[in-house]
Structures are given as C-alpha cells and as structure tokens.
Scaffold this active site. Structure first.
Site, PDB file in Angstrom:
ATOM      1  N   CYS A  48     -13.485   3.558 -28.664  1.00  0.00           N
ATOM      2  CA  CYS A  48     -14.798   4.205 -28.781  1.00  0.00           C
ATOM      3  C   CYS A  48     -15.494   4.318 -27.426  1.00  0.00           C
ATOM      4  CB  CYS A  48     -15.659   3.426 -29.757  1.00  0.00           C
ATOM      5  SG  CYS A  48     -14.808   3.190 -31.316  1.00  0.00           S
ATOM      6  N   GLU A  49     -14.954   5.113 -26.556  1.00  0.00           N
ATOM      7  CA  GLU A  49     -15.516   5.373 -25.228  1.00  0.00           C
ATOM      8  C   GLU A  49     -15.055   6.764 -24.816  1.00  0.00           C
ATOM      9  OE1 GLU A  49     -17.048   3.187 -22.924  1.00  0.00           O
ATOM     10  OE2 GLU A  49     -16.727   1.263 -23.926  1.00  0.00           O
TER      11      GLU A  49
ATOM     12  N   ARG B 194      -5.803   3.013 -15.716  1.00  0.00           N
ATOM     13  CA  ARG B 194      -5.936   3.769 -14.472  1.00  0.00           C
ATOM     14  C   ARG B 194      -6.680   5.108 -14.635  1.00  0.00           C
ATOM     15  NH1 ARG B 194      -2.500   5.375 -11.386  1.00  0.00           N
ATOM     16  NH2 ARG B 194      -3.445   4.555  -9.496  1.00  0.00           N
TER      17      ARG B 194
ATOM     18  N   GLY C 265       0.754  -1.243   0.000  1.00  0.00           N
ATOM     19  CA  GLY C 265       0.000   0.000   0.000  1.00  0.00           C
ATOM     20  C   GLY C 265       0.785   1.294   0.000  1.00  0.00           C
TER      21      GLY C 265
ATOM     22  N   TYR D  45      -9.949   5.162 -12.432  1.00  0.00           N
ATOM     23  CA  TYR D  45      -9.839   5.901 -11.154  1.00  0.00           C
ATOM     24  C   TYR D  45      -9.675   7.404 -11.360  1.00  0.00           C
ATOM     25  CZ  TYR D  45      -7.865   1.239 -10.141  1.00  0.00           C
ATOM     26  OH  TYR D  45      -7.619  -0.100 -10.077  1.00  0.00           O
TER      27      TYR D  45
HETATM   28  N1  LLP Z   1      -1.439  -7.128  -0.841  1.00  0.00           N
HETATM   29  C1  LLP Z   1      -2.750  -7.236  -1.126  1.00  0.00           C
HETATM   30  C2  LLP Z   1      -3.554  -8.227  -0.410  1.00  0.00           C
HETATM   31  C3  LLP Z   1      -3.336  -6.403  -2.091  1.00  0.00           C
HETATM   32  O1  LLP Z   1      -4.623  -6.503  -2.350  1.00  0.00           O
HETATM   33  C4  LLP Z   1      -2.531  -5.452  -2.774  1.00  0.00           C
HETATM   34  C5  LLP Z   1      -3.094  -4.584  -3.789  1.00  0.00           C
HETATM   35  C6  LLP Z   1      -1.154  -5.398  -2.454  1.00  0.00           C
HETATM   36  C7  LLP Z   1      -0.661  -6.240  -1.475  1.00  0.00           C
HETATM   37  C8  LLP Z   1      -0.217  -4.437  -3.107  1.00  0.00           C
HETATM   38  O2  LLP Z   1      -0.591  -3.123  -2.859  1.00  0.00           O
HETATM   39  P1  LLP Z   1       0.327  -1.893  -3.321  1.00  0.00           P
HETATM   40  O3  LLP Z   1       1.597  -1.914  -2.521  1.00  0.00           O
HETATM   41  O4  LLP Z   1       0.579  -2.046  -4.782  1.00  0.00           O
HETATM   42  O5  LLP Z   1      -0.506  -0.702  -3.041  1.00  0.00           O
HETATM   43  N2  LLP Z   1      -5.195  -1.174  -9.556  1.00  0.00           N
HETATM   44  C9  LLP Z   1      -5.117  -0.194  -8.494  1.00  0.00           C
HETATM   45  C10 LLP Z   1      -4.432  -0.753  -7.257  1.00  0.00           C
HETATM   46  C11 LLP Z   1      -5.123  -1.974  -6.695  1.00  0.00           C
HETATM   47  C12 LLP Z   1      -4.417  -2.562  -5.511  1.00  0.00           C
HETATM   48  C13 LLP Z   1      -4.980  -3.873  -5.169  1.00  0.00           C
HETATM   49  N3  LLP Z   1      -4.338  -4.558  -4.101  1.00  0.00           N
HETATM   50  C14 LLP Z   1      -4.380   1.021  -9.038  1.00  0.00           C
HETATM   51  O6  LLP Z   1      -4.005   1.018 -10.208  1.00  0.00           O
HETATM   52  O7  LLP Z   1      -4.208   2.003  -8.331  1.00  0.00           O
END
Ligand code: LLP
Length: 435
Positions: free
Chosen positions: A363-364, A333, A257, A337
């Site tokens: 086409c969006e 993204r 995260g 988002y």
């Molecule tokens: N662990 C779990 C259980 C997760 O669900 C995730 C991400 C991570 C680790 C890794 O998180 P990070 O360090 O990358 O924040 N597609 C979205 C992000 C979705 C994250 C989903 N889970 C975006 O492009 O911002």
C-alpha cells in the site's frame, strides 16, 4: 493506455543486462541449465535465483585483471550476504569487506578466513570492535577520530593491537546516483583528506593501534575510470606526505563501486581500471604496496534475478498495471533510487502487448518494480526481474507483513534452496502480548 502492438520481447528474446547465464532456450528463460518456469512453479514466487557460474565468472574477471599483482579482493558482502554466496567466494579465495557485527558473524559462519576481512563503516560499536579483534580481522577501516580513540580503548582493554587503515574522503565526484555517492565532502563517510595527516599522527601515537593502510570508497555503480584515478592520485599524495612524517603503510584500499549493466550502461571492466591503477602505482614508486579492493555489485549483481508471478492485469485510464506478487519490500531499489531493472517474461507470448507498470501489492505508490514496459501478459505469467543479485534480498523487509522470498542457487542443471521462504510464523517470532 497504449494500443496493443507487436510484442518485441517475444521476438528479440534478448536480455538487457546481457548476462550469458540467463538465456532463452526454446522460448523459455533458463538460469544456466535450469528452466525458470519450472523453478517458479516448483518453489513458488517471489523467488531470488542466483547462478553459481555467474558468480565464478565475475570473480574470474577480477582475477584475470589482477594477474600476478599483489591484490586482495574483499567482497563487499553487503551486496548479497547469503551464506552460500559467501562460501562460494571464500572457496575462490576472496576476502570480505564487512560493516557490522552481523556481517562478521556471517563470514565466520561461512568458514571464511578472518585474516582476509576488512571492517568498514562509520558507526562501529564497541561490541563489534571486540568481536572483530577476537576473530582477528586484517584491519579496521576507521572513519573518524572518535572511532579511532574508541578502538584504541577497546583494543587496550583486550590487550590486543588493532590494525588500522584510515578511510579518507578524497572529495571526488563518482558521477553516480546521489544516494550511492560517498566520496564527496558533504557525505558522512571518511576523514576529510586534508585532516588525514593529523589523524594518522594521532593513530600512530595511540596505544593498541597499528597503522597499516589507507582506504577510500567513493561510491557505487561507477562506470567511469576517471573518478577512481582522481581518488588514487589524492591517496598517493597523502602517502607521500605520510612517508615524510615517518608513517609507512602496507596497503592501499580503493574500495568497491564498479558498475554493472542494468540497461544500456557500459560497465567499467576490472581490467580497464586495474591496468591504469597498476601503471599509476608503478610510476609513483608504490609498486610494492598491496592493493585491496571491495567490490560488491560487480561480483553478484548480474548473477541473480527475482522471479515474480502476475496476479492481476488492471487497465486504468492513464496506465496499464501488472500487479505482481513481488513488491518494494522484496526489491527496494526501484522505490528507493528509481532504479531501472530489466523485466523478462519467463515464457514470452506472441500475443499483442501493451505498456505496463509492473507494481506490487504493497500500500504505497512507490511500490513499483518497473515502469512503462512493453509486455504481453496474462494472469499467472512469471516474470524475471534482472540484475537482482546485488542489493536485492539483503535490502528486503517485512513491510505489510510479507514474508521474505526464498533464495535459490543454480549450478548447471541442479538447483539448491539456499534460504527457505519465510513462513507466516516467522513474522511474529519474538513478539509478545502485554502481561
Ligand atoms: N565498500 C564500502 C565501504 C561500501 O560502502 C560499499 C557499498 C562497497 C564497498 C561495495 O560497493 P559496490 O562495489 O557494491 O558498489 N544499495 C545501493 C548500493 C549501496 C552501496 C553501499 N556501499 C544500491 O542498491 O544501488
């Protein structure tokens, strides 16, 4: 439509994401020592370009923060699961956080050590559990009681023991985009922290299950330390409760995260977070607990750009559009988002500039990559979309029957195609006519 003005990108030549591995040299953007203008011309666009040195530097920022403490970093590979990226992290000693049988197959194909793999996700199927037990993963991050029961059954059928960590939902606000916030009560993830003691007691009583840890993941692109410390506090209180129930844990997994810089965010450095976490663990008498982390974005996000070529410049009444050859199917993204990504001309011009929406050919109306950017553009110019190393290619699809881009890894003055561009034939592979 704004009147043409001076072109700030030609003079400033700075990159909003501020990655030291993507820099201008003599008026051209480079990845390490490879010219992105040449790369785009040689391999075509859209093209994902990653920097090996940037991956190593991001890894090092965790290692420096960890020092001699007992921490296993399990790269959240959903962020970028290209085999070359996985191999690089495996070589550096990383474990992996997986969420599917497909991700497990990739980890094994990269030759990584399954004993450093944690298996997360709310919907693990029996075949995925079997594959992970067969491979010998470190643990399953179990997200519900029904999942726990199914895992017990599958493990017993295989005469194996599944190491389990329960993913608890600590109900903290990660203060990030609602779509990537996962630690609140209303999210589908994890077991509510107040239900966790009962779930742990059940887990300890089930055959084929060995309780080893506790886990949470509160969201993504987090830039504040407070939500992590709130979650940690709640997890440690839970561990206190479990100790009284005679349940002893070996590790605590704080998830991933950590945010990166896309625009002007101040990212949370691993050291800032971990210093506080170690202090807390020590103060509460848990210095002996192994810490597991699952960072994804912060290891790869600013190690990649997406190159795209301007096809047409369209000057409408309300807006100027730069229609490029990358689209929402390549980088989802912004559409999903409303995410902001820096846009850099690979070879900035000193011409007059205008405010452009950078859009794709799909086409969006949601098919945009960037909005209202001051750019000086001509047809044929190559642009680099920054911070595309995480959740870029992995979220790409074939909408509008568009082949997915190639991926390239730069290493010093060399580059390697680590995934071929899809061919038109790939688009119809596996399809057939009715008899
Ligand atoms: N662990 C779990 C259980 C997760 O669900 C995730 C991400 C991570 C680790 C890794 O998180 P990070 O360090 O990358 O924040 N597609 C979205 C992000 C979705 C994250 C989903 N889970 C975006 O492009 O911002």
């Amino acid at each position: 439509m704004t009147a043409p003005g001076p072109n700030p990108s030609a003079t400033a030549l700075s990159t909003p994401a501020g990655s030291p591995f993507f820099n201008y040299r003599d008026g051209t953007l480079f990845a390490e020592s490879v010219s992105l203008a040449e790369l785009g011309r040689a391999l075509g666009t859209p093209l994902y370009v990653y920097s090996r040195a940037a991956l190593a530097a991001a890894w090092a920022s965790y290692q420096e923060a960890i020092g001699t403490q007992r921490v296993l970093v399990c790269y959240g590979m959903k962020a970028n699961s290209n085999l070359a990226v996985l191999k690089e992290f495996a070589r550096l000693g990383s474990g992996f956080d997986i969420v599917s049988g497909g991700e497990l197959a990739r980890v094994l194909a990269a030759g990584a050590d399954p004993a450093k793999v944690v298996f997360s996700g709310v919907g693990k199927q029996a075949w995925e559990m079997r594959a992970a037990l067969e491979a010998g993963v470190k643990c399953f991050n179990v997200e519900s009681v029904p999942e726990l029961k199914r895992l017990s059954q599958v493990a017993c059928e295989m005469s194996k023991t599944a190491a389990v960590s329960l993913r608890v939902n600590p109900d903290v606000d990660a203060q990030t985009h609602p779509y990537i916030s996962t630690g609140l009560k209303e999210n589908k993830f994890g077991i509510a922290i107040e239900d966790a003691p009962a779930a742990y007691q059940l887990a300890s009583s089930l055959p084929g299950i060995s309780v080893v840890g506790v886990d949470c993941h509160i969201g993504s692109q987090i830039t504040e330390v407070a939500p992590y410390l709130d979650a940690l506090d709640k997890l440690l209180k839970l561990i206190d409760q479990l100790t009284k129930l005679g349940i002893k844990l070996k590790h605590l997994d704080l998830g991933g995260g950590l945010g990166i810089r896309y625009d002007d965010e101040t990212p949370l450095a691993p050291k800032v977070l971990l210093d506080k976490v170690f202090t807390q663990l020590k103060a509460r008498g848990y210095a002996g607990l192994e810490l597991v982390l699952e960072p994804g974005r912060s290891l790869v996000g600013n190690a990649g750009v997406l190159l795209t070529t301007v096809q047409y410049l369209k000057h409408a009444d309300a807006r100027n559009f730069a229609i490029v050859d990358a689209a929402m199917n390549d980088l989802m993204r912004p559409a999903l988002y409303e995410a902001w990504h820096g846009v850099l001309p690979v070879t900035p011009r000193n011409d007059s500039s205008a405010l452009y929406d950078v859009v794709g050919p799909v086409c969006e109306s949601a098919d945009w990559l960037a909005r209202a950017r001051q750019l000086a553009l001509h047809e044929g110019d190559i642009l680099a979309i920054e911070s595309a190393g995480a959740y870029g290619f992995v979220m790409a699809g074939n909408y509008n029957s568009r082949p997915r881009p190639a991926e390239v890894m730069v290493d010093g003055d060399k580059y390697y195609v680590v995934r071929q561009r899809e061919m038109l034939a790939d688009l119809i592979r596996g399809e057939s006519f009715l008899p």
